[in-house]
Design a protein around this motif. Structure first.
Motif: not given
Length: 628
Positions: A119-134
């Motif tokens: 669940y910790g991974d499930g919270m961080i993955t969307p945040a870091i992935s989308v932020l790094s792309a934008v």
């Protein structure tokens, strides 16, 4: 080639395309931030040719040993009747080892801990992935900087709002988009490698060894950034049941792994000749005219990667409910063809709030990278530990070879975990906090349900002797059928006793229905029901479901009608359920805090009528207080 062979090849090709679109999204977006984080100036690692070759060598061998060898070749052998994932592995380990005292509890603790970290991974993955792309937009214009967080949050809100509609329609686009993404990764990598092919020397593990000999503690800390290249490896095992071993292995070795390695080496070749590229080596590989299209493609890829993790959170929660580690929740099916496509509103909105808090709190992908590794490496270590029980068996050299292989992998993963643990105060506390909270909730629910079961059934009357007594001296009978839902197949349910005590009547026909779960993913129809006629008017039905299935009372009744002459008519059938209220006992079996927590979870659990798909207008609930 025969038509059947052509059809098989088309089927495998379709599964490979689907796997590329779902399974590899997380690991496929790692090039966005891995080398950027490895050479983050705050970490103090100088951008020298030796360091670039050393880091690349570590990335290369991490992908080969942890992802390719461990997950794709070894761990995928530990399938629970075709299903993978940490809870499926835990269930398989329990079944392999049996209920030996002590060991049984250890396996459960490991499995729940792994699921909690997910669940910790499930919270961080969307945040870091989308932020790094934008964040790639900042290379086009520094004026964009104030809008990075709002754009990222808008993308994330749209992603989570999309969940209610399901992924069936959008899923068809996932495969082609990710194929395009990996092709672009490879093309960018090839173009930059051609400028300096000497970067390919990093394949030699000597460069990784020299890196450690030269830097010692700094090299150990660098492992915390190198591990970002293998985030998403757990998804390969978790999604095995959706696509099968062969398509996942073919997709990885023939397409995904080469594209990733080529891109990493391309970034390394760029860093050898352009020190300024360390700010964001991935986007610096592209020409200026391609920057904005690349940001758009990267954002689409990160949304897909996040989608896979969110769907995984839904699946693991549904499994936890069936295995008894989570309260009943509202589970909505978003496809009438694919049973695995589900939507859990409670989990979805909790994840969205957590992800937005993460984005606003950490504010950049660099800051989030420090929090990312602990959850990932912790889950990896737990998976390897459980794999010992499942894979190390038999006699002779094969047993010792597997033991040595898993031990070597465990040592490597413990090194990754220890390196990430050094980042505890830099954000690593967050996934651990989420993991501990999820662990406490899951174990509290399991313990509370076990105590509740014992309190409810302690001193109850044996079912068969009760039926004999009722048949010998029957009370007043009313028309229709009564179905009493009960957790025990051997004792008389409280709802029946309360009904007799207060109403002093009994229906013409009575069924005792017990729904239980087992440690396999799916139970075949022939093994679903155990039907026993206790007397001319009493029946007992025990329905068994796997942890990847959802129980359905109407389906149970339909199968009963097909297999027996049981007099059942939904229009004249009433369902009797017990609704327990938790009160403090004289000698509490749980601490005050855990009792309050369990009582809250009990009150907020989804209604049995919704979860078991019982027609609500046919239900009678009998309340009772239970001391814990």
């Amino acid at each position: 080639m025969s038509q059947s062979n052509q059809a098989d090849h088309k089927s495998v090709a379709g599964l490979i395309l689907g796997a590329i679109g779902v399974v590899y999204g997380d690991i496929g977006t790692s090039p966005l931030y891995t080398l950027k984080e490895c050479f983050n100036p705050e970490h103090g690692l100088q951008l020298t040719p030796a360091n670039v070759l050393g880091i690349l060598s570590l990335v290369f061998w991490a992908l080969i040993l942890i992802v390719s060898f461990k997950y794709v070749m070894v761990i995928m052998r530990a399938d629970n009747r075709g299903e993978g994932g940490i809870l499926a592995l835990m269930a398989l380990a329990l079944r392999k080892q049996g209920r030996r005292r002590g060991q049984f509890s250890i396996f459960i603790v490991l499995g729940i801990a792994g699921a909690a970290l997910f669940y910790g991974d499930g919270m961080i993955t969307p945040a870091i992935s989308v932020l790094s792309a934008v964040e790639g937009l900042e290379l086009a214009s520094t004026k964009v900087h104030p809008f990075i967080l709002p754009i990222a949050i808008a993308v994330l809100v749209g992603l989570f709002m999309m969940q209610a509609h399901g992924t069936a329609a959008v899923g068809k686009l996932f495969g082609p988009i990710m194929v395009l993404w990996f092709l672009v990764l490879a093309i960018l990598g090839v173009v930059n490698i051609l400028h300096d092919p000497t970067i390919l020397a990093a394949i030699n593990p000597v460069y990784a060894i020299r890196f450690f000999l030269d830097h010692h503690y700094a090299a150990f800390l660098a492992l915390g950034s190198v591990v970002l290249a293998i985030t998403g490896g757990e998804a390969i095992y978790a999604d095995m049941g959706h696509f099968g071993r062969r398509p996942i292995r073919l997709g990885w070795f023939a397409f995904v792994l080469p594209a990733l390695l080529i891109n990493y080496f391309g970034q390394g070749a760029l860093l050898l000749h352009d020190a300024s590229a360390r700010v964001n080596p991935f986007y610096h590989m592209a020409p200026d005219w391609a920057l904005v299209p690349l940001v758009i493609l990267a954002t689409a890829a990160t949304v897909i990667a996040s989608q896979a993790v969110i769907s995984g959170a839904f699946s693991i929660t549904a499994q936890a409910i069936q295995l008894g580690y989570c309260p009943r929740m509202d589970i909505q099916h978003t496809s009438d063809k694919e049973i695995g496509q589900i939507y859990l509103p409670g989990i979805n909105w909790a994840l969205l709030v957590s992800v937005i808090v993460l984005v606003l709190g950490f504010r950049s992908s660099n800051n989030l990278a420090a929090a990312y590794g602990i959850a990932v490496t912790g889950t990896m270590v737990i998976t390897t530990a459980l794999a010992y029980i499942v894979l190390v068996h038999g006699d002779g050299w094969k047993r010792y070879a597997m033991w040595l292989i898993l031990t070597a992998l465990l040592i490597i993963e413990l090194a990754f975990f220890a390196s990430n643990a050094m980042k505890f105060f830099d954000g690593g506390w967050f996934p651990l906090l989420i993991g501990i909270a999820a662990f406490v909730l899951m174990t509290t629910w399991k313990t509370g349900r076990r105590l509740l079961f014992h309190r409810l059934h302690d001193g109850e009357m044996p079912l068969e002797s009760f039926v004999d007594a009722i048949e010998a001296s029957p009370p007043h009978k009313v028309e229709g059928t009564a179905i009493f839902m009960t957790g025990s197949a051997d004792t008389v349910p409280h709802a029946l006793l309360h009904n007799l005590k207060h109403n002093k009547v009994l229906h013409e026909n009575v069924m005792f229905l017990t729904i239980q779960s087992t440690d396999i993913p799916v139970v075949g129809k022939k093994d679903r029901l155990q039907i026993k006629q206790l007397s001319p008017t009493f029946w007992q039905v025990v329905a068994t479901y796997g942890f990847n299935e959802e129980p359905s009372v109407p389906e149970i009744i339909e199968q009963c009608l097909q297999e027996t002459s049981m007099p059942l008519d939904m229009m004249t059938t009433s369902f009797f359920l017990s609704r327990e209220t938790i009160v403090d006992g004289k000698t509490p079996a749980m601490s005050w805090l855990r009792r309050r927590l369990f009582a809250t979870m009990q009150r907020n659990a989804a209604r049995p009528t919704d979860y078991f798909k019982i027609p609500p207008n046919r239900v009678v609930e009998m309340g009772t207080q239970v001391e814990i």
